[in-house]
Scaffold this motif. Structure first.
Motif: not given
Length: 367
Positions: A227, A262, A267, A269, A341-345
């Motif tokens: 991450d 990703l 999106s 990211a 990284w997927a899912g990070e703010d």
């Protein structure tokens, strides 16, 4: 030598959880560095492995033997584990040979094991010297020789080089690493120094808030951190917020290929490039930027820059190249792919400043 296996290890002090479900495997005959900031739980993890702390959950296995778990707690002196503290803690009234031989049975003392391990740490011929006649680095090598002498199942090193000056630290840790490998020892090194972990260990386990975030070889950890926090902790990093378009991402440094696609193709990211991927040119094609500062380190320099919209980035320039100066207008180009990284703010705050040798503040910029 024995393999160390830690599974779901939890240690609490009242309402504080110091280690939270940590998992780690240290293969036999290898050195693993547990790396993390102060207060992350790495010293507590070491103390649990040594047997100095009773664990609240999970298991610790050394070789084929479970030394801590639901079935009980094996006392420290029965684990065949030796710990090397921050300072060698030699007996001042004993010679080097007597310090290394301390705790060995009579037959081993009469053999060549003491001289063998002193040779491994580069102290052959120092047998009769007293601790006060040794430098700090030599004392620490004696401590490592003493740990190696009984051929323990596991050696634990608790920031053993932190008390040494910078000029001596590198040479001592190189010798210690060579000695551990030559003797086939299984070892765990606890450190907060990124350069130390990356240069010494066969495996680096990054710890944060009581958990192991990632365990991998130094090369894999640096190139493919789990991450963005890990990326910034194990090296200088430029964090970018961009728009993902399939296998590419549009960022303030241009449209960059992604090292790994990703899961969401379109999106926003957070992605990263390393400063050494950014090349600086005095003119021509590229993203315009202004040099804010140059930090010279001898073998290279870290150049802090600001893009036209004011966002900060950093580039690494190797020794021998012509260095820019503050105020220069330059052009930037990125070599290679960005890591995302997927899912990070993607608009999250910058990570905290790191500690250790050769590190600098994280640079982050948004699209």
């Amino acid at each position: 030598m024995s393999q160390l296996e830690i599974r779901s290890l939890t240690k609490r002090y009242g309402a504080v959880t110091a280690v939270a479900g940590a998992d780690l495997t240290v293969p036999a005959g290898t050195l693993t560095a547990v790396l993390g900031p102060s207060g992350c739980g790495k010293t507590t993890l070491l103390r649990c492995v040594a047997g100095f702390e009773l664990i609240d959950a999970g298991t610790i296995r050394i070789g084929e033997r479970i030394v801590a778990g639901a079935d009980g707690h094996v006392a420290p002196h029965r684990r065949q584990v030796v710990i090397v503290p921050q300072e060698g803690a030699l007996f001042p009234h004993l010679s080097v040979m007597q310090n290394v031989a301390y705790g060995l049975d009579r037959a081993t003392r009469r053999g060549d094991r003491v001289r063998e391990v002193l040779t491994l740490v580069g102290l052959a011929g120092y047998e009769k010297r007293m601790p006060h006649q040794l430098s700090g680095g030599q004392q620490q090598r004696v401590a490592v020789a003493r740990a190696l002498a009984p051929r323990p199942s596991l050696i634990l090193l608790d920031e053993p080089f932190s008390a040494l000056d910078a000029a001596l630290r590198g040479a001592v840790r190189d010798d210690v690493r060579a000695a551990l490998h030559a003797d086939g020892a299984t070892a765990v090194l606890v450190t907060h120094d990124q350069a130390e972990a990356l240069s010494m260990a066969d495996q680096v386990a990054v710890m944060r808030s009581g958990s192991i975030v990632q365990a991998a070889t130094p090369v894999e950890l640096y190139r493919n951190p789990a991450d963005s926090w890990t990326a910034t902790f194990v090296g200088d990093a430029v964090l970018l917020t961009g728009t993902v378009r399939g296998t590419e991402v549009e960022t303030p440094l241009g449209v960059l290929p992604l090292a790994h696609q990703l899961p969401v193709p379109r999106s926003t990211a957070r992605v990263m490039v390393r400063p050494e991927q950014i090349s600086i040119r005095p003119d021509g094609d590229g993203i315009p930027a202004t040099v804010a500062r140059v930090d010279f380190h001898g073998h290279d320099a870290l150049v802090s820059l600001r893009l036209a919209d004011g966002h900060p980035v950093a580039a690494r320039v190797l020794a021998g190249a012509t260095l820019p100066v503050a105020g220069d207008e330059v052009r930037l180009r990125v070599r290679g792919a960005a890591l995302g990284w997927a899912g990070e703010d993607p608009t999250g705050p910058d990570r905290p400043e790191k500690t250790g040798t050769g590190t600098s503040r994280v640079r982050s910029t948004t699209a």
